[in-house]
Design an enzyme around this catalytic site. Sequence first.
Site, PDB file in Angstrom:
ATOM      1  N   TYR A  84       0.854  -1.182   0.000  1.00 51.24           N
ATOM      2  CA  TYR A  84       0.000   0.000   0.000  1.00 51.24           C
ATOM      3  C   TYR A  84       0.891   1.233   0.000  1.00 51.24           C
ATOM      4  O   TYR A  84       1.985   1.202  -0.550  1.00 51.24           O
ATOM      5  CB  TYR A  84      -0.963  -0.077   1.204  1.00 51.24           C
ATOM      6  CG  TYR A  84      -2.100   0.900   1.088  1.00 51.24           C
ATOM      7  CD1 TYR A  84      -2.860   0.959  -0.081  1.00 51.24           C
ATOM      8  CD2 TYR A  84      -2.402   1.775   2.112  1.00 51.24           C
ATOM      9  CE1 TYR A  84      -3.885   1.876  -0.218  1.00 51.24           C
ATOM     10  CE2 TYR A  84      -3.436   2.688   1.997  1.00 51.24           C
ATOM     11  CZ  TYR A  84      -4.163   2.741   0.826  1.00 51.24           C
ATOM     12  OH  TYR A  84      -5.176   3.652   0.695  1.00 51.24           O
ATOM     13  N   ARG A 115      -7.764  10.750  -9.474  1.00 54.56           N
ATOM     14  CA  ARG A 115      -7.010  11.451  -8.429  1.00 54.56           C
ATOM     15  C   ARG A 115      -6.336  10.406  -7.538  1.00 54.56           C
ATOM     16  O   ARG A 115      -6.673  10.229  -6.382  1.00 54.56           O
ATOM     17  CB  ARG A 115      -7.956  12.330  -7.600  1.00 54.56           C
ATOM     18  CG  ARG A 115      -7.246  13.336  -6.720  1.00 54.56           C
ATOM     19  CD  ARG A 115      -8.146  13.837  -5.615  1.00 54.56           C
ATOM     20  NE  ARG A 115      -8.621  12.767  -4.758  1.00 54.56           N
ATOM     21  CZ  ARG A 115      -7.925  12.247  -3.739  1.00 54.56           C
ATOM     22  NH1 ARG A 115      -6.711  12.678  -3.471  1.00 54.56           N
ATOM     23  NH2 ARG A 115      -8.441  11.288  -3.009  1.00 54.56           N
ATOM     24  N   LYS A 168      -6.202  -2.001  -1.716  1.00 57.53           N
ATOM     25  CA  LYS A 168      -7.193  -1.810  -0.653  1.00 57.53           C
ATOM     26  C   LYS A 168      -7.847  -3.139  -0.275  1.00 57.53           C
ATOM     27  O   LYS A 168      -8.068  -3.433   0.907  1.00 57.53           O
ATOM     28  CB  LYS A 168      -8.277  -0.837  -1.114  1.00 57.53           C
ATOM     29  CG  LYS A 168      -7.824   0.612  -1.208  1.00 57.53           C
ATOM     30  CD  LYS A 168      -7.969   1.328   0.114  1.00 57.53           C
ATOM     31  CE  LYS A 168      -7.555   2.781  -0.017  1.00 57.53           C
ATOM     32  NZ  LYS A 168      -7.692   3.546   1.208  1.00 57.53           N
ATOM     33  N   GLU A 214     -13.095   5.113  -4.468  1.00 60.78           N
ATOM     34  CA  GLU A 214     -11.689   5.336  -4.138  1.00 60.78           C
ATOM     35  C   GLU A 214     -11.032   6.244  -5.176  1.00 60.78           C
ATOM     36  O   GLU A 214     -11.060   5.959  -6.376  1.00 60.78           O
ATOM     37  CB  GLU A 214     -10.966   3.982  -4.107  1.00 60.78           C
ATOM     38  CG  GLU A 214      -9.648   3.994  -3.401  1.00 60.78           C
ATOM     39  CD  GLU A 214      -9.786   4.280  -1.906  1.00 60.78           C
ATOM     40  OE1 GLU A 214      -8.999   5.125  -1.418  1.00 60.78           O
ATOM     41  OE2 GLU A 214     -10.647   3.698  -1.237  1.00 60.78           O
ATOM     42  N   ASP A 215     -10.439   7.338  -4.715  1.00 62.93           N
ATOM     43  CA  ASP A 215      -9.621   8.220  -5.547  1.00 62.93           C
ATOM     44  C   ASP A 215     -10.358   8.784  -6.761  1.00 62.93           C
ATOM     45  O   ASP A 215      -9.816   8.846  -7.867  1.00 62.93           O
ATOM     46  CB  ASP A 215      -8.325   7.502  -5.975  1.00 62.93           C
ATOM     47  CG  ASP A 215      -7.364   7.354  -4.799  1.00 62.93           C
ATOM     48  OD1 ASP A 215      -7.666   7.896  -3.718  1.00 62.93           O
ATOM     49  OD2 ASP A 215      -6.322   6.718  -4.946  1.00 62.93           O
ATOM     50  N   ASP A 233     -13.788   6.314   0.909  1.00 55.36           N
ATOM     51  CA  ASP A 233     -12.683   6.236   1.861  1.00 55.36           C
ATOM     52  C   ASP A 233     -11.935   7.560   1.973  1.00 55.36           C
ATOM     53  O   ASP A 233     -11.460   7.914   3.046  1.00 55.36           O
ATOM     54  CB  ASP A 233     -11.720   5.116   1.442  1.00 55.36           C
ATOM     55  CG  ASP A 233     -10.721   4.796   2.534  1.00 55.36           C
ATOM     56  OD1 ASP A 233     -11.117   4.759   3.705  1.00 55.36           O
ATOM     57  OD2 ASP A 233      -9.539   4.581   2.217  1.00 55.36           O
ATOM     58  N   ASP A 234     -11.838   8.308   0.870  1.00 57.18           N
ATOM     59  CA  ASP A 234     -11.109   9.575   0.890  1.00 57.18           C
ATOM     60  C   ASP A 234     -11.844  10.623   1.720  1.00 57.18           C
ATOM     61  O   ASP A 234     -11.215  11.441   2.394  1.00 57.18           O
ATOM     62  CB  ASP A 234     -10.898  10.092  -0.534  1.00 57.18           C
ATOM     63  CG  ASP A 234     -10.208   9.059  -1.404  1.00 57.18           C
ATOM     64  OD1 ASP A 234      -9.077   8.681  -1.079  1.00 57.18           O
ATOM     65  OD2 ASP A 234     -10.813   8.594  -2.391  1.00 57.18           O
ATOM     66  N   ASN A 293      -0.392  11.773   0.830  1.00 57.99           N
ATOM     67  CA  ASN A 293       0.362  10.620   0.328  1.00 57.99           C
ATOM     68  C   ASN A 293       0.735  10.831  -1.132  1.00 57.99           C
ATOM     69  O   ASN A 293       0.063  11.582  -1.837  1.00 57.99           O
ATOM     70  CB  ASN A 293      -0.494   9.348   0.440  1.00 57.99           C
ATOM     71  CG  ASN A 293      -0.632   8.863   1.857  1.00 57.99           C
ATOM     72  OD1 ASN A 293       0.331   8.834   2.596  1.00 57.99           O
ATOM     73  ND2 ASN A 293      -1.835   8.480   2.241  1.00 57.99           N
ATOM     74  N   ASN A 345      -3.253   6.305   8.986  1.00 58.04           N
ATOM     75  CA  ASN A 345      -3.484   5.518   7.779  1.00 58.04           C
ATOM     76  C   ASN A 345      -4.928   5.026   7.765  1.00 58.04           C
ATOM     77  O   ASN A 345      -5.416   4.467   8.747  1.00 58.04           O
ATOM     78  CB  ASN A 345      -2.516   4.322   7.773  1.00 58.04           C
ATOM     79  CG  ASN A 345      -2.467   3.621   6.428  1.00 58.04           C
ATOM     80  OD1 ASN A 345      -3.474   3.462   5.757  1.00 58.04           O
ATOM     81  ND2 ASN A 345      -1.282   3.198   6.043  1.00 58.04           N
TER      82      ASN A 345
END
Length: 585
Positions: free
Chosen positions: A133, A186, A204, A276-277, A299-300, A441, A485
């Site tokens: 990760y 992203r 993930k 995600e992203d 999650d973001d 990150n 995290n």
Amino acid sequence: MENARQVEAYMDPRSTVGGGVEDAYGEDRATEEQLVTPWTFSVASGYSLLRDPHHNKGLAFTEIERDAHYLRGLLPPVVLTQELQEKKLMHNLRKYEVPLQRYMSMMDLQERNERLFYKLLIDNVEELLPVVYTPTVGEACQKYGSIFRRPQGLYISLKEKGKILEVLKNWPEKTIQVIVVTDGERILGLGDLGCQGMGIPVGKLALYTALGGLRPSACLPITIDVGTNNEQLLNDDFYIGLRQKRARGQEYEDLLHEFMCAVKQQYGEKVLIQFEDFANHNAFDLLAKYSKTHLVFNDDIQGTASVVLAGLVAALKLVGGTLADHTYLFLGAGEAGTGIAELIALEMSRQTGTPIENSREKIWLVDSKGLIVSSRMESLQHFKKPWAHDHEPVNNLLDAVKAIKPTVLIGTSGVGKTFTQDVVEAMASFNEKPVILALSNPTTQSECTAEEAYTWSKGCAIFASGSPFDPVEYEGKIFVPGQANNAYIFPGFGLGLVISGAIRVHDEMLLAASEALAQQVTQENFDKGLIYPPFKTIRKISAHIAANVAAKAYELGLATRLPRPDNLVKYAESCMYTPAYRSYR
């Protein structure tokens, strides 16, 4: 006579493989015009068993299993235990000096021996988490086209519009509990990586299994490919995605809507879809749109918020006071920044019994144009407007720190080196113990390093980061930086939703997850300056988070798995996947 001619044709040297081996199935004579059927076996035994990552045990097959499953001669004679295999692999992994080589080695292992992969990851989580990760997964995504070997999830592109349900049916596993999906726009702090963002869902879901105990077969990584605006990728011979600019507007919305409907139709009401992203302009809208009809989690926005809130609740043991006693300043007002800010305000409001609008007044955000203030209201995106407070304009972070005098500084900007020496020294000048969270990150994008935070604050900062940093020695004292995290939260959070059969995600479940994580920080951790527990106990932590989340689902009437278990922690632990080898008959 006809048969004789066919036999002669098969035996013709021009129709045989070099060395005179008969091409009995016509495979070497097959062309685009003359097709061949790719026959395969349906029972895993012999050579096919060794090529099946779900059941392969390598040299750990026993003598009895080798006889029963036609493995004699296909393996060297030695029989190894799973523990000895693990020891050998860790020895080999540690020889690699380049993190990406370790990543590729781990992915190769996952593709040939699934249980050994997860045993390795669970038993060596603190060492291998940065490999599978952040930060290594970021580099893996950037180079995904070059290192791509075999698909590890589903790729749904604009080519599949109108056929997404059929594509989902192509996936071999039919009972899916968690889907992690990205459109690659992203990725971490690296920007638009298009189809190569697949490394994120794959990583993930590996953590969902290793840290949260969900079965690998119940996890499905998906990448939605609508193109990329990354010119470097579009001109890269090895790029694996659609070579076109990103689809926007109605075309994008229609594809996503078809996907969401197809997922629900194929896997039912209780499948968790984790976004995600996605870029800001899509992430908030997708979450708002589908949270009413699907079990969705971003999650973001939500996972990051929950893990940061847990760290802040734990940090109160070191700095004193309640959440409402502190002032918060964010650098970055995107998904992560506004998501964290909203959850802090929600918890503050819950604790004080005051309206959430009052709680928001303690929280300030800085974006690329400076402090978010009322005079900018007309030009702000909708998700920034709740954070526009009355104050004169301030153009940069340092001036904002001096004007607002926050006790907590949080970085979610995705831009490295923005917590400068002046900023950290200013925080330390009016705080006995400034809380500094550099969350962006991968490591290169972190607002500051652990060493910088401790050195510039003269050892008084309480620091945590998004990516891992090594312990720092300052004036004879060892400081161990915490890692905020998301892997602390989302695996246990997802497990809690699954074991309760939840059908919707509620903000109170996120607060429950934060509370459970904060409770796992021990006095020993606090003595080292840590506001998060060590990752080596992560499965125990995940079980407690899952129990808290499930309890909240039952309390809110959103759980469907009835009756409710008496001891949710024990029930969560009993549901967790374990990677020990199974014996075959």
